[in-house]
Design a protein around this motif. Structure first.
Motif, PDB file in Angstrom:
ATOM      1  N   ALA A 160      34.887  36.799  44.087  1.00 33.78           N
ATOM      2  CA  ALA A 160      34.164  37.526  43.039  1.00 33.78           C
ATOM      3  C   ALA A 160      33.923  38.972  43.460  1.00 33.78           C
ATOM      4  CB  ALA A 160      32.846  36.827  42.741  1.00 33.78           C
ATOM      5  N   GLN A 161      33.543  39.174  44.721  1.00 28.81           N
ATOM      6  CA  GLN A 161      33.298  40.532  45.200  1.00 28.81           C
ATOM      7  C   GLN A 161      34.591  41.355  45.234  1.00 28.81           C
ATOM      8  OE1 GLN A 161      31.464  39.506  48.926  1.00 28.81           O
ATOM      9  NE2 GLN A 161      29.385  39.556  48.078  1.00 28.81           N
ATOM     10  N   GLN A 162      35.692  40.719  45.627  1.00 32.62           N
ATOM     11  CA  GLN A 162      36.971  41.424  45.644  1.00 32.62           C
ATOM     12  C   GLN A 162      37.429  41.781  44.231  1.00 32.62           C
ATOM     13  OE1 GLN A 162      39.837  39.132  47.883  1.00 32.62           O
ATOM     14  NE2 GLN A 162      38.365  38.724  49.517  1.00 32.62           N
ATOM     15  N   LEU A 163      37.258  40.843  43.310  1.00 35.67           N
ATOM     16  CA  LEU A 163      37.654  41.108  41.928  1.00 35.67           C
ATOM     17  C   LEU A 163      36.786  42.204  41.311  1.00 35.67           C
ATOM     18  CD1 LEU A 163      39.382  40.446  39.504  1.00 35.67           C
ATOM     19  CD2 LEU A 163      37.841  38.550  38.966  1.00 35.67           C
ATOM     20  N   LYS A 164      35.498  42.200  41.648  1.00 38.27           N
ATOM     21  CA  LYS A 164      34.603  43.260  41.171  1.00 38.27           C
ATOM     22  C   LYS A 164      35.079  44.620  41.664  1.00 38.27           C
ATOM     23  CE  LYS A 164      29.925  45.010  41.866  1.00 38.27           C
ATOM     24  NZ  LYS A 164      28.613  44.770  42.510  1.00 38.27           N
ATOM     25  N   ALA A 165      35.413  44.712  42.949  1.00 39.45           N
ATOM     26  CA  ALA A 165      35.896  45.977  43.499  1.00 39.45           C
ATOM     27  C   ALA A 165      37.205  46.396  42.842  1.00 39.45           C
ATOM     28  CB  ALA A 165      36.073  45.848  45.014  1.00 39.45           C
ATOM     29  N   ARG A 166      38.081  45.424  42.580  1.00 38.62           N
ATOM     30  CA  ARG A 166      39.373  45.730  41.941  1.00 38.62           C
ATOM     31  C   ARG A 166      39.161  46.296  40.539  1.00 38.62           C
ATOM     32  NH1 ARG A 166      42.860  47.472  39.743  1.00 38.62           N
ATOM     33  NH2 ARG A 166      44.971  46.725  39.311  1.00 38.62           N
ATOM     34  N   ILE A 167      38.272  45.692  39.774  1.00 37.59           N
ATOM     35  CA  ILE A 167      38.017  46.141  38.408  1.00 37.59           C
ATOM     36  C   ILE A 167      37.393  47.529  38.409  1.00 37.59           C
ATOM     37  CG2 ILE A 167      36.663  45.668  36.333  1.00 37.59           C
ATOM     38  CD1 ILE A 167      36.977  42.688  36.976  1.00 37.59           C
ATOM     39  N   GLN A 168      36.417  47.740  39.286  1.00 37.54           N
ATOM     40  CA  GLN A 168      35.758  49.040  39.331  1.00 37.54           C
ATOM     41  C   GLN A 168      36.722  50.132  39.776  1.00 37.54           C
ATOM     42  OE1 GLN A 168      32.394  48.137  41.860  1.00 37.54           O
ATOM     43  NE2 GLN A 168      31.060  47.729  40.100  1.00 37.54           N
TER      44      GLN A 168
END
Length: 538
Positions: A160-168
């Motif tokens: 979830a944290q990696q996907l959040k960083a990817r989206i941002q």
């Protein structure tokens, strides 16, 4: 369905581990069943107020026949479990390089395709039942309808944290491409922008300790809503409390009898009992504030604000500074006495309709901060704002005194005359006196309301002031305006007054009965700023 997953790695920003993009349809972890079960229970509980009248009428007969309600509870639990399991089975998601797709729904099938570039907020939520397994929920908010948000409900926390960083990173890249089109050929500005993009250090702006949360629970007491829902059960509740007090050897009838106690003693007993009841009610509000805001931390990473809080369910809300629509500085009457302020950073209000205030990802609330802390946060968000100077000099343009005349003469006075005349004709002089006292008190509140209302502006911002006993201040950049409205009836036109309404993505603000020329001035300045500014409201 093919269970093989093809993956590609992408840069995940600050995280060391790269994000693996799963471009085939994926199933959730079985722990998602807990989430769906809790969601259904919350939905039923939030609508239980509509069933209160039926429960109040029939609950005695239900208790007398346990062979009816016990099977009903078992059947409801079975249906709840079945619904949660089926919801888990039909839920599918997949990721591509720049978007996420989600399929869900039992009776109403939903297929959501959300490009990363449309994401406005990213929120990580970790309920208490996910902490033991290391799972979390990832919630993606867009600027559109609240019905189009995306939520991955049971994925690993690190993913979830990696996907959040990817989206941002994707959103920041798209915004950077847009900004490059508007930049002039200034090597120094380009160098400055490159250097700023390299700064990825999270800075803590504010933290709330336990005493701050206790103060917030006291000043923002919402127990009255709960008490209103319990209204049909008051008689039974009071009977049960009376029986419990009697079992302790306390006779309330004897305690409040004027035959055995003086008036002063009875008054003291009544005051003590009232304070005890108020203490219990405030305790519920304090507990709610602690549950919502425990471990509160507001941080800033580059141009994003990050709020983390929650006792049982941990919330992590991320909000881009460029998407901030308005800051609101609110003070209720207890906040004024305790010299505390509740600060809100607000964005689009479309998503907040489905969430509580404390958990909403459309706004960030900083509870019960001191005035200097509040001003520091406002200055960080809007460095060029003049709110502090305006408040110190009382430079707000007031609304017309016709506001007092209209509300007292046209609204309150007719009601008071009709009701008071009726009570006097029936010989109820005491009730008439109480109504007159109430009328005078309401007139005083109207005057306070008029005194609080005001509007001001500077080169870049519009400021509104409103309130009753407490004072609320609203500050928003002029270029964020979505719409302005000019309202004027015949009586207002005769006196050259008008009402102005400012519409932003976070909601609307209305200022009634100001000078007509001032209203046109605010509207003209606002429209000019929107047309001439190259900045995006998003």
């Amino acid at each position: 369905m093919d269970n093989q997953t093809s993956s590609s790695t992408l840069d995940s920003g600050d995280l060391a581990a790269p994000l693996k993009i799963k471009d085939d349809w994926q199933v959730l972890s079985p722990v998602a069943i807990f989430y769906f079960a809790v969601s259904v229970f919350k939905h039923l509980f939030s609508n239980i107020i509509y069933l209160i009248p039926a429960i109040a009428v029939s609950y005695k007969s239900v208790l007398e026949h346990p062979f009816i309600w016990l099977p009903a509870i078992l059947a409801a639990f079975t249906l709840l479990t079945l619904f949660a399991f089926v919801s888990f089975k039909v839920y599918r998601y997949r990721l591509t390089e720049d978007n996420i797709e989600i399929r869900s729904g039992i009776f109403s099938k939903k297929h959501l395709n959300l490009p990363f570039s449309r994401v406005q907020n990213v929120k990580i939520e970790q309920p208490i039942y996910y902490r033991f397994t290391g799972h979390a929920c990832l919630q993606l908010d867009t600027a559109g309808s609240a019905k189009n948000e995306a939520k991955l409900v049971a994925i690993k926390l690190d993913f979830a944290q990696q996907l959040k960083a990817r989206i941002q990173n994707q959103v920041q890249k798209d915004e950077g491409d847009i900004n490059l089109e508007n930049l002039s050929a200034d090597p120094a500005a380009s160098l400055s922008g490159s250097e700023s993009n390299k700064a990825h250090q999270e800075i803590v702006l504010n933290q709330r300790n336990l005493s701050d949360l206790v103060i917030h629970g006291i000043t923002s007491n919402r127990i009255w809503i709960f008490l209103g829902g319990l209204a049909p059960f008051y008689n039974n509740i009071f009977d049960s409390i009376g029986e419990w007090i009697t079992s302790l050897g306390i006779d309330l009838t004897e305690l409040f009898s004027l035959q055995t106690h003086s008036l002063l003693e009875v008054g003291l007993y009544a005051l003590s009992l009232t304070m005890l009841v108020m203490l219990v009610m405030v305790s519920f509000s304090v507990i709610g504030a602690i549950i919502s805001f425990y471990g509160y931390t507001l941080s800033k990473l580059d141009d994003k604000y990050i709020r983390r809080s929650g006792l049982f369910t941990k919330h992590e809300v991320s909000m881009g500074l460029s998407r901030l629509q308005m800051v609101v500085q609110k003070q209720d009457w207890l906040d004024v006495l305790l010299k505390r302020i509740n600060l809100k950073f607000e964005q689009s209000n479309s998503f907040s309709k489905n969430l509580s205030a404390s958990a909403s990802s459309s706004k960030i609330i900083v509870p019960s901060i001191k005035p200097h802390e509040c001003q520091a946060l406002i200055d960080d968000a809007y460095p060029d704002n003049s709110l502090n100077a305006l408040v110190g000099n009382d430079a707000f343009s007031p609304i017309s005194k016709r506001f007092i005349f209209r509300n007292i003469v046209y609204v309150l006075m007719p009601l008071w005359l009709i009701i008071t005349s009726s009570t006097l004709m029936n010989g109820k002089f005491m009730i008439s006196a109480l109504l007159s006292v109430l009328f005078v008190g309401l007139c005083g509140l109207v005057v306070l309301r008029w005194k609080r209302w005001g509007i001001a502006k500077d080169q870049n911002f519009v400021y509104l002031r409103k309130g009753l006993i407490g004072v609320d201040y609203y500050c928003f950049p002029t270029y964020k305006l979505q719409q302005t409205q000019f309202k004027q009836n015949l009586l207002m036109k005769r006196r050259q007054l008008a009402t102005v309404k400012f519409v932003l993505a976070s909601g609307s603000l209305t200022v009634p009965m100001i000078d007509e020329k001032l209203a046109y001035e605010f509207i003209d300045k606002g429209l000019y700023q929107v047309e001439s500014s190259q900045k995006s409201w998003m």
